[in-house]
Design an enzyme around this catalytic site. Structure first.
Site, PDB file in Angstrom:
ATOM      1  N   GLU A   1       0.817  -1.389  -0.100  1.00  0.00           N
ATOM      2  CA  GLU A   1       0.115   0.083  -0.067  1.00  0.00           C
ATOM      3  C   GLU A   1       0.613   1.172  -0.031  1.00  0.00           C
ATOM      4  O   GLU A   1       0.356   2.268   0.274  1.00  0.00           O
ATOM      5  CB  GLU A   1      -0.978  -0.099   1.088  1.00  0.00           C
ATOM      6  CG  GLU A   1      -1.920  -1.085   1.132  1.00  0.00           C
ATOM      7  CD  GLU A   1      -3.275  -1.187   2.053  1.00  0.00           C
ATOM      8  OE1 GLU A   1      -2.983  -0.251   3.080  1.00  0.00           O
ATOM      9  OE2 GLU A   1      -3.780  -2.016   1.914  1.00  0.00           O
TER      10      GLU A   1
ATOM     11  N   LYS B   1     -15.616  -1.218   2.017  1.00  0.00           N
ATOM     12  CA  LYS B   1     -15.062  -1.956   0.932  1.00  0.00           C
ATOM     13  C   LYS B   1     -16.145  -2.520  -0.245  1.00  0.00           C
ATOM     14  O   LYS B   1     -16.664  -3.532   0.280  1.00  0.00           O
ATOM     15  CB  LYS B   1     -14.168  -2.928   1.252  1.00  0.00           C
ATOM     16  CG  LYS B   1     -12.830  -2.478   2.081  1.00  0.00           C
ATOM     17  CD  LYS B   1     -12.024  -3.543   2.459  1.00  0.00           C
ATOM     18  CE  LYS B   1     -10.974  -3.130   3.399  1.00  0.00           C
ATOM     19  NZ  LYS B   1     -10.013  -4.165   4.037  1.00  0.00           N
TER      20      LYS B   1
END
Length: 440
Positions: free
Chosen positions: A210, A351
């Site tokens: 990330e 999400k």
């Protein structure tokens, strides 16, 4: 405005693994593309991401079946449909699959089409995507918008990095900013001070999935102290009330085995100075101690995804921080209702690929907001250059966004999209941490 064609094809995500892209064509010769992300540490309650299992083609990771399902099954049902009938079309997708976990057609197939329909709807309505989401999908006509507070992942561990840190994400949260652009400025300055600190201590500055640094560090205390040092070096105050805060994603389901929690990676290399095996009660005390020692404002998934009682007890003992459920809920209304009944958390991570469609994602967001549960729009560790979640965060008024560090273009793309929206909306885009962190 009618849909005249739909084409799905295989692309690569930020880890170089196959994922789904969907191109939707409108009758005015315009088109949109939607790209689907993928997670590394996934919750057991997530909708099914359909992959082929062909060892001779991308080593089991191909998404040919999901693509075939879009092109051969979904596409014929959407041709000549009005793209502005979003909820009707999304419901059609859900019914075509017909399973609770999207296992027939694949959540990655449904989500790609669902996002494409939303994007195309914004074009048909002649509105920016965030405005279309807010007005046409959320039915909110307030002229003001809220900028999401960024939870920036500066040190990666767990399943997102090849280092000895068990905790998946160590984040900074600039609650002292007065605008989103200033929050990014603060984050960037701290990120580069952290880079200098790592180099001066002869530690690696390689990056995790990330975009955060992935150094070899002794334990969680050392890591948090390093972040506090970086904040100070950038001339900011590490503080829960008036400065830059810290946030964690523990991803504790990855650390849970046979009724106990373990720091697996660090203990296997004998580098930790911490206890490495914990009962649920000891685990609660451990995180409560960290909260008391450091300016931590938010902890995500600090318990195994079915340990509802521990979540509730931890929140009761720590009411002045944000306790976030990700794997606990998997963006699923049924589990969010259970969490509210348990008083398990005061925030939920959102999400879209965990549930598989945008309409169901919006249902969860609306229900959370109605019940005073904070909503955090989130990327996945396997991302693409698609910036949909940036518009989603602003359109639904989520108040917070997790989209990685300040490196790697698939992460930066989301931040840059919000900066672009800030330029469009100017003083109508409000950065107001006190609205979303009322419990401080």
């Amino acid at each position: 405005m009618k849909i005249i064609n739909l084409l799905a094809y295989q692309i690569l995500d930020s880890r170089g693994q196959p994922t789904v892209a969907v191109k939707l064509f409108l009758e005015n010769d315009q088109s949109v593309i939607a790209m689907v992300p993928s997670g590394a540490s996934t919750g057991a309650k997530e909708a099914l991401e359909l992959r082929d299992g062909d060892v001779n083609y991308f080593f089991n990771k191909s998404v040919k079946l999901a693509i075939q399902n879009i092109n051969n099954i979904i596409r014929p049902h959407l041709i000549n449909k009005n793209v502005l009938n979003f909820f009707e079309l999304d419901n059609l997708l859900i019914n075509l699959d017909g399973t609770e976990n999207k296992s027939k057609l694949g959540a990655n197939a449904l989500l790609g089409v669902s996002i494409a329909i939303v994007k195309a709807g914004a074009i048909a309505a002649s509105k920016p995507l965030y405005q279309y989401i807010k007005e046409d999908l959320m039915h909110n006509y307030d002229v003001n918008y809220y900028a999401p507070i960024p939870l920036m992942n500066f040190i990666n561990g767990g399943a997102h990095a090849d280092n000895d840190l068990d905790i998946q994400e160590f984040m900074i949260v600039p609650l002292n900013a007065i605008s989103f652009s200033q929050a990014i400025q603060i984050g960037s300055e701290i990120f580069h001070q952290l880079d200098k600190l790592l180099k001066s201590n002869h530690l690696s500055t390689t990056k995790g999935d990330e975009g955060g640094f992935a150094p070899m560090l002794k334990n969680n205390y050392v890591t948090l102290e390093l972040l506090v040092h970086a904040i100070k070096k950038a001339h900011y105050l590490p503080s829960k009330t008036q400065g830059v805060c810290l946030a964690l994603d523990v991803a504790a389901s990855e650390l849970y085995e046979n009724g106990k929690y373990f720091f697996k990676k660090s203990s296997s290399h004998n580098i930790t100075l911490e206890q490495t095996s914990f009962s649920s009660d000891e685990w609660i005390k451990y995180w409560s101690k960290l909260v008391s020692m450091f300016p931590i404002i938010s902890i995500e998934d600090c318990f195994e995804e079915n340990d509802w009682n521990s979540f509730a007890l931890f929140l009761k003992n720590n009411p002045h921080i944000q306790v976030v459920g990700d794997d606990l809920y998997c963006t699923n209304l049924k589990y969010l209702q259970k969490g509210i009944d348990f008083k398990a958390t005061n925030a939920i991570l959102i999400k879209p690929n965990q549930i598989g469609t945008i309409s169901e994602t919006l249902d969860v967001i609306k229900f959370a907001q109605k019940n005073n549960i904070n909503t955090i729009i989130s990327h996945r560790s396997g991302e693409t250059e698609d910036t949909f979640i940036a518009d989603l965060a602003i359109g639904v008024g989520a108040g917070q966004i997790k989209t990685g560090s300040l490196s790697r273009s698939e992460r930066i793309a989301k931040y840059n999209r919000i900066l672009e929206i800030e330029q469009e909306l100017k003083d109508k885009l409000i950065y107001e941490p006190s609205k979303f962190f009322k419990f401080r």
